[in-house]
Design a protein around this motif. Structure first.
Motif, PDB file in Angstrom:
ATOM      1  N   VAL A   1       3.750   6.136   7.276  1.00 30.35           N
ATOM      2  CA  VAL A   1       2.142   6.995   6.609  1.00 30.35           C
ATOM      3  C   VAL A   1       2.409   6.058   5.462  1.00 30.35           C
ATOM      4  CG1 VAL A   1       4.138   7.552   4.715  1.00 30.35           C
ATOM      5  CG2 VAL A   1       2.221   8.690   4.955  1.00 30.35           C
ATOM      6  N   GLN A   2       0.635   5.497   5.136  1.00 32.44           N
ATOM      7  CA  GLN A   2       0.427   4.910   4.327  1.00 32.44           C
ATOM      8  C   GLN A   2      -0.264   5.123   2.768  1.00 32.44           C
ATOM      9  OE1 GLN A   2      -4.167   4.038   4.612  1.00 32.44           O
ATOM     10  NE2 GLN A   2      -3.944   3.553   6.945  1.00 32.44           N
ATOM     11  N   VAL A   3       0.220   4.909   1.535  1.00 29.26           N
ATOM     12  CA  VAL A   3       0.509   5.179   0.317  1.00 29.26           C
ATOM     13  C   VAL A   3       0.078   3.513  -0.493  1.00 29.26           C
ATOM     14  CG1 VAL A   3       2.951   4.093   0.715  1.00 29.26           C
ATOM     15  CG2 VAL A   3       2.168   5.522  -1.672  1.00 29.26           C
ATOM     16  N   LEU A   4      -0.530   3.758  -1.440  1.00 29.89           N
ATOM     17  CA  LEU A   4      -0.823   3.028  -2.283  1.00 29.89           C
ATOM     18  C   LEU A   4       1.202   2.328  -3.276  1.00 29.89           C
ATOM     19  CD1 LEU A   4      -3.921   3.963  -4.305  1.00 29.89           C
ATOM     20  CD2 LEU A   4      -3.639   2.401  -2.472  1.00 29.89           C
ATOM     21  N   GLU A   5       0.159   1.263  -2.932  1.00 31.54           N
ATOM     22  CA  GLU A   5       2.239   0.466  -3.965  1.00 31.54           C
ATOM     23  C   GLU A   5       2.304   0.992  -5.447  1.00 31.54           C
ATOM     24  OE1 GLU A   5       2.078  -3.296  -5.555  1.00 31.54           O
ATOM     25  OE2 GLU A   5      -0.071  -3.529  -5.072  1.00 31.54           O
TER      26      GLU A   5
ATOM     27  N   LEU B   1       1.403   0.270   4.423  1.00 28.94           N
ATOM     28  CA  LEU B   1       1.706   0.862   6.001  1.00 28.94           C
ATOM     29  C   LEU B   1       3.281   0.905   5.273  1.00 28.94           C
ATOM     30  CD1 LEU B   1       0.448   2.820   8.333  1.00 28.94           C
ATOM     31  CD2 LEU B   1       0.611   0.623   9.941  1.00 28.94           C
ATOM     32  N   ILE B   2       3.788   2.096   5.894  1.00 29.62           N
ATOM     33  CA  ILE B   2       5.119   1.970   5.983  1.00 29.62           C
ATOM     34  C   ILE B   2       5.621   3.121   7.310  1.00 29.62           C
ATOM     35  CG2 ILE B   2       7.351   3.285   5.093  1.00 29.62           C
ATOM     36  CD1 ILE B   2       5.377   3.135   2.380  1.00 29.62           C
ATOM     37  N   SER B   3       6.518   1.974   7.584  1.00 29.34           N
ATOM     38  CA  SER B   3       6.572   2.590   9.237  1.00 29.34           C
ATOM     39  C   SER B   3       8.792   2.693   9.468  1.00 29.34           C
ATOM     40  CB  SER B   3       6.393   1.668  10.411  1.00 29.34           C
ATOM     41  OG  SER B   3       5.212   1.442  10.660  1.00 29.34           O
TER      42      SER B   3
ATOM     43  N   LYS C   1       9.647  -0.500   7.756  1.00 29.49           N
ATOM     44  CA  LYS C   1       8.824  -2.211   7.895  1.00 29.49           C
ATOM     45  C   LYS C   1       7.755  -1.439   7.039  1.00 29.49           C
ATOM     46  CE  LYS C   1       6.607  -3.244  11.345  1.00 29.49           C
ATOM     47  NZ  LYS C   1       6.344  -4.067  12.907  1.00 29.49           N
ATOM     48  N   VAL C   2       7.496  -2.095   6.146  1.00 31.25           N
ATOM     49  CA  VAL C   2       6.588  -2.349   5.251  1.00 31.25           C
ATOM     50  C   VAL C   2       5.118  -3.483   5.213  1.00 31.25           C
ATOM     51  CG1 VAL C   2       5.226  -1.888   2.914  1.00 31.25           C
ATOM     52  CG2 VAL C   2       7.582  -0.889   3.243  1.00 31.25           C
ATOM     53  N   GLU C   3       3.859  -2.906   5.578  1.00 33.73           N
ATOM     54  CA  GLU C   3       2.686  -4.033   5.843  1.00 33.73           C
ATOM     55  C   GLU C   3       2.147  -3.645   5.295  1.00 33.73           C
ATOM     56  OE1 GLU C   3       2.978  -3.972  10.472  1.00 33.73           O
ATOM     57  OE2 GLU C   3       2.931  -2.337  10.276  1.00 33.73           O
TER      58      GLU C   3
END
Length: 288
Positions: A154-158, A92-94, A283-285
């Motif tokens: 936004v959600q994304v796969l590494e 999850l990238i903010s 921020k990346v979670e």
């Protein structure tokens, strides 16, 4: 056997020994085709290349990796692949884009007019009061603040790329003069037109994770309409590659600009300060 012939024989034996050793090393090389589960060959080859044995090679296409190396090196590469070729994590990238505006106005002045009975009259230039109304003193000190934050997630796969954008369009009236020649006469015609101007805010990002460290190729942008100026858009763009820990805010960019003004008037003084600051954070979670 002469000494010179014996020397040539020794050199030939040494060269033949070197050839046998090289042939033995080449004979130890084997070719293996490895099926990848989650990653593509294009993704894993740059990770495995530094660990490849001398004389070996790596190639592949999409879901298959072709390895030519020694058995010992192949076992090491397989061990690394168990970690590299794992299910990609969901992230999850903010991105938070802040804008702050702080303006202060301060001053003191005397205005008005004064007339005495003995025909003595004092008038402050620029005063709107009638003669005899008296003098007025004014002291002012005001402050205006405007803070805005736009946060998008936004959600994304590494290892994959993601893009998000939102905005608005407003109509902008445009008036122009079109000149034409009709029957030898020059005619000017005023044409009213409406065009739509857009202002979009968003970002594009590609994350890569190693342990609890994330590396981002990211390019956020923010556009906003300027109040009171139709059709004018304030644009902010950042292109960066940064690294940081998962779950922590990372500063991509920051800017601060201050403008001070001071002026003197008759029997008074006025001035002010304007400060504008901007920052972009990410921020990346890791999601389960």
């Amino acid at each position: 056997m002469s000494r010179q012939i014996r020397r040539h024989v020794i050199l030939l034996v040494a060269a033949f020994s070197v050839m046998l050793a090289a042939g033995g090393a080449i004979a130890q090389m084997s070719v293996e085709v490895i099926a990848l589960k989650y990653r593509t060959a294009e993704e894993v080859i740059p990770m495995l290349q530094p660990m490849l044995a001398k004389g070996g090679s790596l190639s592949g296409l999409r879901g298959q990796l072709v390895v030519r190396t020694t058995p010992a090196n192949l076992a090491e590469l397989r061990r690394v692949l168990t970690t590299v070729d794992a299910a990609p994590r969901r992230l999850l990238i903010s991105v938070a884009q802040d804008s702050a505006y702080d303006a202060t106005r301060r001053g003191a002045e005397i205005s008005g007019s004064l007339r005495a009975e003995d025909n003595l009259r004092l008038t402050i230039p620029g005063s709107s009061t009638a003669p005899g109304d008296g003098l007025q003193a004014r002291i002012y000190d005001s402050r205006s603040l405007d803070n805005a934050r736009v946060t998008q997630t936004v959600q994304v796969l590494e290892g994959r790329s993601a893009f998000i954008s939102s905005g608005a369009e407003v109509p902008v009236r445009d008036r122009r003069t079109v000149r034409s020649v009709v029957n030898g006469r020059v005619l000017d015609q005023v044409v009213d037109d409406v065009q739509y101007r857009s202002a979009d805010t968003g970002f594009q990002v590609t994350p890569r994770v190693t342990g609890d460290i994330v590396t981002l190729d990211i390019s956020p942008q923010r556009e906003a309409f300027v109040q009171g100026v139709p059709g004018v858009v304030d644009v902010q763009r950042v292109v960066s590659t940064v690294s940081g820990r998962l779950g922590e805010w990372i500063e991509l960019a920051a800017m601060s600009r201050t403008r001070e003004s001071e002026r003197e008037v008759i029997l008074g003084r006025a001035g002010g300060t304007r400060t504008q600051s901007r920052s972009v954070l990410v921020k990346v979670e890791a999601l389960r």
